[in-house]
Design a protein around this motif. Structure first.
Motif, short mmCIF file in Angstrom:
data_model
loop_
_atom_site.label_atom_id
_atom_site.label_comp_id
_atom_site.label_asym_id
_atom_site.label_seq_id
_atom_site.Cartn_x
_atom_site.Cartn_y
_atom_site.Cartn_z
N HIS A 44 0.94 -1.19 -0.36
CA HIS A 44 0.12 0.06 -0.31
C HIS A 44 0.94 1.12 0.20
CE1 HIS A 44 -3.49 -3.09 0.82
NE2 HIS A 44 -2.90 -3.69 1.85
N GLU A 45 0.29 1.95 -1.54
CA GLU A 45 1.96 3.32 -1.04
C GLU A 45 1.43 4.17 0.06
OE1 GLU A 45 0.35 5.69 -4.34
OE2 GLU A 45 2.17 6.50 -4.07
N ILE A 46 0.21 4.37 0.71
CA ILE A 46 -0.10 5.26 1.79
C ILE A 46 0.66 4.81 2.82
CG2 ILE A 46 -2.18 4.35 3.12
CD1 ILE A 46 -3.42 6.53 3.34
N LYS A 47 1.65 3.51 2.76
CA LYS A 47 1.61 2.93 4.02
C LYS A 47 3.24 2.46 4.03
CE LYS A 47 -1.63 0.31 6.17
NZ LYS A 47 -2.43 -1.71 5.79
N ILE A 48 3.84 3.12 2.47
CA ILE A 48 5.62 3.25 2.83
C ILE A 48 5.88 4.24 3.68
CG2 ILE A 48 7.56 3.72 0.73
CD1 ILE A 48 5.58 2.40 -1.37
N PRO A 49 6.76 4.33 5.04
CA PRO A 49 7.65 5.22 4.99
C PRO A 49 8.64 5.70 4.75
CG PRO A 49 8.32 2.75 6.03
CD PRO A 49 7.08 2.78 5.34
N VAL A 50 7.75 7.89 5.00
CA VAL A 50 8.83 8.30 3.78
C VAL A 50 8.80 10.10 5.18
CG1 VAL A 50 9.01 9.83 2.22
CG2 VAL A 50 8.74 7.59 2.08
N ILE A 51 10.14 9.93 5.29
CA ILE A 51 10.43 11.34 6.33
C ILE A 51 9.98 12.76 5.21
CG2 ILE A 51 11.56 9.98 8.71
CD1 ILE A 51 13.67 11.44 7.48
N ASN A 52 9.82 13.63 6.16
CA ASN A 52 9.59 15.34 5.61
C ASN A 52 10.49 15.27 5.16
OD1 ASN A 52 6.82 17.15 4.94
ND2 ASN A 52 7.64 17.80 6.42
N ASP A 53 11.56 14.93 5.87
CA ASP A 53 12.44 15.99 5.31
C ASP A 53 13.13 15.70 3.41
OD1 ASP A 53 13.00 16.85 7.47
OD2 ASP A 53 15.39 16.38 7.69
N THR A 54 12.66 13.34 3.19
CA THR A 54 12.33 13.10 1.60
C THR A 54 11.65 13.62 1.32
OG1 THR A 54 13.38 11.31 3.33
CG2 THR A 54 12.59 10.91 1.17
N LYS A 55 10.19 14.11 1.25
CA LYS A 55 9.56 14.59 1.05
C LYS A 55 9.75 16.10 0.31
CE LYS A 55 5.16 12.24 2.64
NZ LYS A 55 5.16 12.37 4.11
N LEU A 56 10.17 17.00 1.40
CA LEU A 56 10.63 18.65 0.56
C LEU A 56 12.43 18.06 -0.18
CD1 LEU A 56 11.31 20.18 4.87
CD2 LEU A 56 9.83 20.75 2.80
N ILE A 57 12.59 17.52 -0.39
CA ILE A 57 13.44 17.49 -0.86
C ILE A 57 13.41 16.99 -2.27
CG2 ILE A 57 16.17 16.74 -1.96
CD1 ILE A 57 16.16 18.05 0.69
N ALA A 58 12.55 15.81 -2.50
CA ALA A 58 11.44 15.14 -3.80
C ALA A 58 10.84 16.39 -3.65
CB ALA A 58 10.33 14.29 -3.46
N ASP A 59 9.97 17.31 -3.33
CA ASP A 59 9.05 18.10 -3.84
C ASP A 59 10.07 19.25 -4.42
OD1 ASP A 59 7.41 17.20 -2.37
OD2 ASP A 59 6.82 18.78 -1.07
N LEU A 60 11.73 19.91 -3.65
CA LEU A 60 12.57 20.39 -4.65
C LEU A 60 12.81 20.42 -5.74
CD1 LEU A 60 14.40 23.10 -3.06
CD2 LEU A 60 16.06 21.08 -2.64
N PHE A 61 12.86 19.37 -5.74
CA PHE A 61 13.21 18.85 -7.62
C PHE A 61 12.45 18.46 -8.58
CE2 PHE A 61 16.86 17.98 -4.85
CZ PHE A 61 17.57 18.40 -6.10
N ALA A 62 11.16 18.92 -8.23
CA ALA A 62 10.16 18.76 -8.49
C ALA A 62 9.69 16.76 -8.59
CB ALA A 62 9.67 19.01 -9.17
N ASP A 63 9.78 16.41 -8.46
CA ASP A 63 10.08 14.29 -8.29
C ASP A 63 8.99 14.33 -7.50
OD1 ASP A 63 11.71 14.69 -9.29
OD2 ASP A 63 13.82 14.64 -8.30
N ASP A 64 9.09 12.80 -7.80
CA ASP A 64 7.30 11.81 -6.63
C ASP A 64 8.53 11.29 -5.15
OD1 ASP A 64 4.51 10.35 -7.30
OD2 ASP A 64 6.24 8.91 -6.12
N THR A 65 8.06 11.12 -4.09
CA THR A 65 8.69 10.71 -3.48
C THR A 65 8.35 9.35 -3.30
OG1 THR A 65 7.41 12.03 -1.82
CG2 THR A 65 8.51 11.09 -1.11
#
Ligand code: MG
Length: 363
Positions: free
Chosen positions: A262-283
């Motif tokens: 389940h994609e919703i359950k894949i553990p990702v921290i906020n710092d990783t999300k911020l970097i993905a956003d910075l590069f316009a990537d998908d976490t």
């Protein structure tokens, strides 16, 4: 002549396996050869020895411009003991061999071994030998680690079955986020060197959590100790070196099963999300294909869920299905994504993913 790129790393390992494992049956003490995180050898008295080896090559696995050599020493040991933990075993001793080019000073080598020693102490795995050589191909590091476990407690990739739950330790995609920042700063550094600009200093402080995960991944010794404490034996296990999708495929193929995560359950921290956003990537792409997180991916029977819940830093991300079900992810949009068809969920362009092309015990 066939180019290696035509068959890929796993294809090459398959070709090698065809040649070397033909006479395994002549060696009854061999419990597992090529094809798992470690080879497993019957050590007698119900105890198995597990063995893993890894080769790290400058410019393929690391870049000295963005990697402090002491960190490199630590990481080299950590990624090897990670394969020992992936068998639910305990590392016992290691050898470290290096090839060094002329540009590497004695001071750098000493610093490298300071990092090696830090990991050696942290993972309680003494360095008992190795070799040194000159190299014309940059810095080369080859490490072998031997570990041990009661034979009945060794976890392989092929032990899971329908109904088990799939769990992962820590968080995913963070090491790749760190690599993205390091690659960006590296380009800037190269520009500055070219222009002789002394004023530029890379800003790494803001990205400490992700960069640290890339440069100093910590193999999950704590998890193996907790398994022992709670009496848990994973039905299958693998460490995450190439990304969640790749490791899930290995477990499913070796165990002859399918899976639903389940994609919703894949553990990702906020710092990783911020970097993905910075590069316009998908976490989620970072978590699925980024790699080098060196977390553990494992399965347990449903009867073990209550024990798993007592442990910290573990997330149940899916359940094992029949082989016919396939290898799928239920996305945030409630769509089933086929993880065997990478193109169905691939925001990476070729060559931007891990540059790693390692030939270890894994297939
Ligand atoms: Mg592995």
């Amino acid at each position: 002549m066939t180019k290696i790129s035509e068959i890929g790393e796993f294809g090459l390992i398959h070709e090698i396996k065809q040649i070397v494992d033909k006479n395994y049956q002549n060696y009854p003490y061999l419990q597992c050869g090529i094809g798992d995180d470690c080879a497993v050898i019957d050590g007698g008295n119900g105890v198995s020895q597990v063995i893993t080896t890894d080769l790290l090559v400058e410019q393929i696995h690391f870049d000295l411009l963005t990697t402090p050599v002491s960190h490199l020493g630590y990481k080299s040991v950590s990624v090897n003991v990670s394969d020992i933990y992936a068998m639910n075993a305990v590392p016992k001793y290691a050898t470290v061999s290096i090839g060094v080019s002329e540009s590497i000073s004695v001071e750098m080598i000493k610093e490298f071994y300071q990092g090696v020693f830090r990991a050696s102490r942290g993972f309680s795995v003494p360095i008992v030998g190795g070799d040194t050589s000159a190299s014309i191909a940059g810095f080369l590091i080859s490490i072998t680690v031997v570990g041990e476990q009661k034979s009945e407690l060794v976890s392989y990739r092929n032990g899971t079955k329908e109904g088990d739950v799939l769990c992962v330790t820590g968080d995913l995609g963070r090491a790749y986020a760190g690599l993205k920042i390091l690659m960006r700063e590296r380009l800037q550094m190269l520009e500055d060197i070219k222009e002789n600009n002394q004023n530029y200093h890379p800003v790494f402080e803001d990205y400490k959590t992700v960069i640290q995960k890339h440069l100093l991944p910590k193999a999950r010794k704590d998890i193996i100790e907790e398994f022992a404490k709670y009496g848990i034996k994973p039905t299958s296990m693998i460490d995450i070196s190439d990304g969640l999708a790749s490791e899930i495929k290995h477990l499913c193929r070796n165990s002859n099963v399918g899976v639903l995560i389940h994609e919703i359950k894949i553990p990702v921290i906020n710092d990783t999300k911020l970097i993905a956003d910075l590069f316009a990537d998908d976490t989620t792409t970072y978590a699925l294909f980024g790699g080098e997180d060196y977390e553990l991916l494992f399965t347990v029977g449903k009867d073990m869920i209550s024990k798993i819940e007592l442990m910290e830093d573990i997330t149940i991300i899916g359940e094992i299905k029949s082989k016919e079900f396939g290898v799928k992810m239920l996305s945030l949009e409630h769509e089933y994504v086929d993880l065997l068809q990478r193109s169905g969920f691939d925001h990476f362009k070729s060559g931007t993913s891990n540059q790693k092309n390692n030939l270890d015990n894994e297939d």
